[in-house]
Design an enzyme around this catalytic site. Structure first.
Site, PDB file in Angstrom:
ATOM      1  N   TYR A 116      66.116  42.678 -17.390  1.00 34.95           N
ATOM      2  CA  TYR A 116      67.301  41.922 -16.993  1.00 34.95           C
ATOM      3  C   TYR A 116      67.865  41.145 -18.187  1.00 34.95           C
ATOM      4  O   TYR A 116      67.134  40.557 -18.976  1.00 34.95           O
ATOM      5  CB  TYR A 116      66.989  40.958 -15.856  1.00 34.95           C
ATOM      6  CG  TYR A 116      66.724  41.627 -14.524  1.00 34.95           C
ATOM      7  CD1 TYR A 116      66.929  42.991 -14.336  1.00 34.95           C
ATOM      8  CD2 TYR A 116      66.253  40.888 -13.435  1.00 34.95           C
ATOM      9  CE1 TYR A 116      66.679  43.593 -13.117  1.00 34.95           C
ATOM     10  CE2 TYR A 116      66.013  41.483 -12.206  1.00 34.95           C
ATOM     11  CZ  TYR A 116      66.218  42.840 -12.057  1.00 34.95           C
ATOM     12  OH  TYR A 116      65.967  43.435 -10.845  1.00 34.95           O
TER      13      TYR A 116
ATOM     14  N   PRO B  90      70.920  43.447  -0.409  1.00 34.98           N
ATOM     15  CA  PRO B  90      71.083  43.261   1.037  1.00 34.98           C
ATOM     16  C   PRO B  90      72.530  43.321   1.510  1.00 34.98           C
ATOM     17  O   PRO B  90      72.776  43.602   2.687  1.00 34.98           O
ATOM     18  CB  PRO B  90      70.478  41.883   1.295  1.00 34.98           C
ATOM     19  CG  PRO B  90      70.598  41.177  -0.018  1.00 34.98           C
ATOM     20  CD  PRO B  90      70.387  42.233  -1.058  1.00 34.98           C
TER      21      PRO B  90
ATOM     22  N   GLY C 254      78.024  44.083  -2.223  1.00 32.33           N
ATOM     23  CA  GLY C 254      79.151  43.283  -1.749  1.00 32.33           C
ATOM     24  C   GLY C 254      79.879  43.892  -0.566  1.00 32.33           C
ATOM     25  O   GLY C 254      80.730  43.245   0.049  1.00 32.33           O
TER      26      GLY C 254
ATOM     27  N   GLY D 122      82.044  40.782   3.613  1.00 32.91           N
ATOM     28  CA  GLY D 122      83.429  40.449   3.974  1.00 32.91           C
ATOM     29  C   GLY D 122      84.425  40.934   2.948  1.00 32.91           C
ATOM     30  O   GLY D 122      85.452  40.289   2.688  1.00 32.91           O
TER      31      GLY D 122
END
Length: 330
Positions: A53, A217, A221, A225
């Protein structure tokens, strides 16, 4: 915050896992420290990272940011269950010198020492194999891990992106070796829109006593929403979410999802996390906030109770494969 055991171990971890992949590439060091402080204040004690990372020429940067946060003291390290990963090529030029990636004993030894140095700690709670290494036998991998456990550098081993049969193979070989606890967790892609893990990975994890730690999860995105934000002129979909919304039938599915949650007065991102917390075998999903506000939203999901009516409706919009092994037969 709610806590649970990590798989069959005695280790207690929070039902949300703080993902740190954005620390460095998208969130600077000061804001990353603030997010980790907020997470710890909220009782979130399970932090996930990886040696790669930071990406590109900045590989290792995320572990270094966590290390500088630990160095501030205040029992930060003692309060955190720290998970990192090994496998990736750590060469900054994109070329891996032989034995400087994957899961050979020599690379595991090299990689763990490098991670410990960047993290500023002398042990890793959960050391995870980031991917399957087809060329290294588990006998060699477990021998390397056994040495690290004896040295006190690693306490538990976990997997990431493993298929069910590899979870079984790894733990059967660990059992035959004796004295090796084997894998205690599996970090897999799992969410409302991507439920293939229910066919083999999660049943295998449950059978062998592994905690399941879903990554992505919100499916890049897509479940946060995204259409509503697009209409309101907010952040537009990109990557996996944009590709999915380009398909009319998939866009209609996401629209139905957002309409359903709007009807119930629930935020989509929080509902997606809360749904995972209802799933059998799930220890806790990884949340990767770029901002303190995103962390606060994720924390609210732990308190959110989804009604049976809403859970049924979500299954209708995003039908899973069905129970295993029946899903393979009919």
């Amino acid at each position: 915050m709610e806590y649970t055991q990590l798989g069959r171990t005695g280790l207690k971890v929070s039902r949300l896992v703080l993902g740190t992949m954005n620390f460095g590439p998208q969130t600077d060091e000061a804001d990353s420290h603030a997010i980790m402080d907020a997470a710890l204040d909220a009782g979130l004690n399970f932090f996930d990272t990886a040696n790669v990372y930071g990406w590109g020429e900045n590989k290792g940067r995320t572990e270094s940011i966590i290390g500088s946060w630990f160095a501030k003291g205040g029992d930060r390290r003692d309060k955190v269950v720290l998970a990192t990963k090994v496998y990736g090529n750590m060469g900054t030029d994109g070329e891996a010198w032989p034995n400087h990636d994957k899961l050979s004993a020599v690379n595991i030894r090299r990689a763990v020492d490098a991670s410990l140095k960047r993290l500023g700690t002398d042990y890793i709670d959960v050391y995870q194999f980031h991917h399957v290494d087809r060329n290294t036998p588990f006998e060699e991998i477990w021998q390397a891990i056994d040495v690290l456990v004896q040295q006190g550098k690693v306490l538990y081993a976990g997997s990431s992106n493993f298929p069910g049969y590899k979870i079984a193979q790894a733990n059967e070989i660990a059992a035959r070796r004796g004295g090796t606890i084997g894998l205690v967790s599996e970090q897999c892609l799992y969410n409302l829109a991507e439920r293939r893990a229910e066919m083999e990975v999660i049943p295998a994890a449950q059978e062998y006593g592994l905690g399941v730690i879903p990554w992505s999860p919100l499916h890049g995105g897509l479940l946060g929403g995204v259409i509503k934000k697009e209409v309101q002129g907010g952040r537009r979909a990109s990557g996996r979410a944009a590709d999915t919304l380009a398909d009319p039938s998939s866009r209609a599915q996401i629209q139905a999802y957002e309409d359903l949650l709007d009807k119930h007065g629930v935020e989509p991102g929080e509902a997606a996390l809360a749904w995972l917390l209802t799933r059998p075998g799930v220890t806790g999903p990884i949340v990767g906030p770029r901002t303190a506000e995103q962390l606060a939203s994720a924390l609210r999901a732990v308190e959110l109770e989804l009604s049976e009516e809403l859970l049924t409706s979500l299954d209708e919009i995003f039908p899973g494969p069905g129970p295993s092994p029946e899903a393979f037969a009919w």
